[in-house]
Enzyme design. Structure first.
Site, short mmCIF file in Angstrom:
data_model
loop_
_atom_site.label_atom_id
_atom_site.label_comp_id
_atom_site.label_asym_id
_atom_site.label_seq_id
_atom_site.Cartn_x
_atom_site.Cartn_y
_atom_site.Cartn_z
N LYS A 111 -42.00 -57.17 47.04
CA LYS A 111 -41.44 -58.32 47.13
C LYS A 111 -42.24 -59.64 47.40
CE LYS A 111 -36.87 -57.27 46.15
NZ LYS A 111 -36.93 -55.40 46.10
C1 LIG Z 1 -36.93 -54.00 45.03
C2 LIG Z 1 -37.31 -53.37 45.61
C3 LIG Z 1 -37.24 -52.31 43.91
C4 LIG Z 1 -36.71 -52.60 43.02
O1 LIG Z 1 -37.62 -53.44 42.18
P1 LIG Z 1 -36.90 -54.61 41.13
O2 LIG Z 1 -37.51 -54.43 40.53
O3 LIG Z 1 -35.46 -54.75 41.90
O4 LIG Z 1 -36.20 -53.30 39.90
C5 LIG Z 1 -38.14 -51.33 44.31
N1 LIG Z 1 -38.57 -50.92 45.63
C6 LIG Z 1 -38.21 -51.61 46.55
C7 LIG Z 1 -38.91 -51.16 47.79
C8 LIG Z 1 -38.12 -52.54 47.11
O5 LIG Z 1 -37.73 -53.74 47.68
#
Ligand SMILES: *Cc1c(COP(=O)(O)O)cnc(C)c1O
Length: 494
Positions: A111
């Protein structure tokens, strides 16, 4: 290029307006009304660039109204904090399989790639809309998003950020990450209650017209940093290009050769960014949607029926424990090109928790390269063990689900295209789950688990996590649910 709502009932807006608003007034999500396409020569030039330049060049096409020079200023600042020169480095696992490590930012999770730049895009969007308000971000978090948002917004001029987390409802490390947060524009509060209480509290604050009026007078406007915002999705498109660029440089693919991507999926933002890259001309083959045992998306992409009426399971990949994937709405709109139909599906989802898109649309999604797989808890642990024992590589539980999907797809299809599995978190963020999957003893304390995993794998604990132990806790306040509004008011209205 303008941005239109997936529900078709709001006026088209500029990129800046879409980012400033987040959600469209009709409840839909903003999507571009025409998709940019890079010509072969543009693509070649793009793929030669270092990450900050590449990202600015991709963003320029997805954010009309922002100049390349301006965007380069933001991408340089955003990605300077990453601890790897490639920003999103590939790691070769053999058999034409790579992971792309998206976790080299300040909070060790993917993120960061979007949340390190979103504050600049948001502050600039507000200015471009001839608005001189300070943007105050409110986040309710069950752990990871809150910290990534805090790191992104800390000390960014024109912004403030408040994060609410459930008291006792996050891990020791997550709490330490948030409680020690630096920055003059940040507020972190624990809420007595669970995540839903914190989330409901934040929603109530957003819906409070009297508070909004008071804040407006004080020169403040509230906003959110969640993944429905176009400003969070657009920066994710760039790393698909960066993956391809690295494969070209390593002579692992020939120019134009297609590459499959496997994506651990929750809210569908990450994989949708890959679809935008594909539509923009990147030679992407399959987009493998990887889920854990909350496999609502696997069922949807196989049957065309989205049905959230099923138990919510807690897994060792919590960021994929999601039953309503909000960004899927964008894909449905791009495929159906019909806001009316999308509205009906979303209404059915809100009402009975279920909708069906029909065979024709499902075939279209399959033709566009989407395929879906899921990994049970046992399968996730098996992959973690196999990748460690076979390759000496630690894949976190989310990444392991993606690797499992890649393996399942190859087995099912017989294809052996080069495949990049997106790695969304440092294994050290999930040290206890890693240890138990690897068959080791699991210490009770989070920090002890970090040390145990480090000793087991003979790999140092990532600096941002290790440093937490020595940092002083700034934020110790616990508030009641019904004190959240007043806390926000006191913080924003002097
Ligand atoms: C947020 C997240 C995801 C999922 O990503 P999306 O864009 O919501 O599909 C997968 N793995 C981790 C570690 C995340 O923090």
């Amino acid at each position: 290029m303008k941005f239109v709502s997936t529900r078709g009932k709001s006026p088209a807006v500029t990129a800046a307006e879409a980012i400033r608003r987040g959600l469209a007034p009709d409840g839909g999500l903003y999507v571009p009304d025409a998709l940019p396409v890079f010509s072969a020569s543009e693509l070649e030039a793009l793929l030669a660039l270092p990450y900050a330049e590449l990202s600015a060049a991709v963003l320029e096409r997805f954010l009309p109204g922002f100049s390349r020079q301006e965007l380069l200023g933001y991408t340089k600042k955003a990605y300077a904090s990453f601890d790897d020169g490639a920003v999103v480095p590939l790691h070769a696992l053999g058999d034409k399989l790579w992971t792309m490590e998206l976790f080299h930012g300040p909070t060790c999770a993917f993120k960061d790639v979007a949340l390190q730049i979103l504050p600049y895009l948001l502050a600039a969007s507000v200015r471009k809309c001839a608005d001189d308000h300070t943007v105050a971000i409110l986040v309710a978090t069950s752990g990871d998003t809150g910290k990534a948002a805090l790191e992104g917004f800390a000390d960014v001029p024109g912004t403030k950020i408040a994060v609410f987390y459930p008291d006792g409802g996050v891990s020791d490390i997550q709490r330490a990450q948030m409680a020690t947060q630096g920055g003059d524009n940040v507020l972190v509060l624990a809420v007595r209650g669970n995540f839903d209480d914190a989330q409901t509290g934040v929603k109530d604050i957003f819906a409070d017209a009297a508070l909004a009026a008071e804040l407006d007078k004080a020169g403040v406007v509230l906003s959110s940093a969640n993944s429905i915002n176009w400003g969070r999705l657009a920066p994710q498109i760039a790393y698909y290009f960066a993956a391809y660029a690295q494969l070209l440089r390593a002579e692992a693919v020939a120019p134009g050769e297609r590459v499959d991507f496997s994506v651990p999926t929750g809210n569908f933002g990450d994989i949708l960014a890959g679809y935008f890259a594909k539509r923009a001309g990147l030679p992407v083959g399959k987009l493998l949607c990887a889920s854990n045992s909350n496999n609502v998306l696997t069922d949807f992409l196989r049957t065309g029926v989205y049905d959230k009426n099923r138990p919510f399971l807690r897994t060792m990949s919590p960021s994929m424990d999601i039953l309503v994937s909000s960004n899927l709405e964008r894909l449905l709109y791009l495929a159906a090109q019909d806001g009316e139909r999308v509205s009906e599906w979303m209404q059915a989802l809100r009402g009975g928790g279920k909708y069906a898109v029909g065979e024709e649309l499902l075939n279209l999604l399959t033709d566009e390269g989407f395929a879906a797989f899921f990994a049970s808890e046992e399968e996730t642990a098996r992959v973690i063990r196999a990748v460690w024992e076979g390759k000496g590589y630690l894949a976190d539980p989310h990444t392991a689900a993606g690797l499992s999907a890649a393996e399942q797809y190859r087995r099912e299809s017989g294809e052996t295209r080069p495949t990049v599995a997106l790695s969304t978190a440092s294994p050290f963020k999930f040290a206890a789950a890693m240890l138990s999957s690897l068959g080791g003893a699991v210490p009770e304390n989070d920090f002890a688990a970090l040390d145990a995993l480090s000793a087991f794998a003979k790999t140092p604990v990532p600096a941002p996590l290790d440093a937490l132990r020595a940092r002083e806790e700034r934020f110790k306040t616990v508030v009641e649910k019904d004190e959240m509004r007043e806390s926000v008011r006191n913080w924003l209205v002097k």
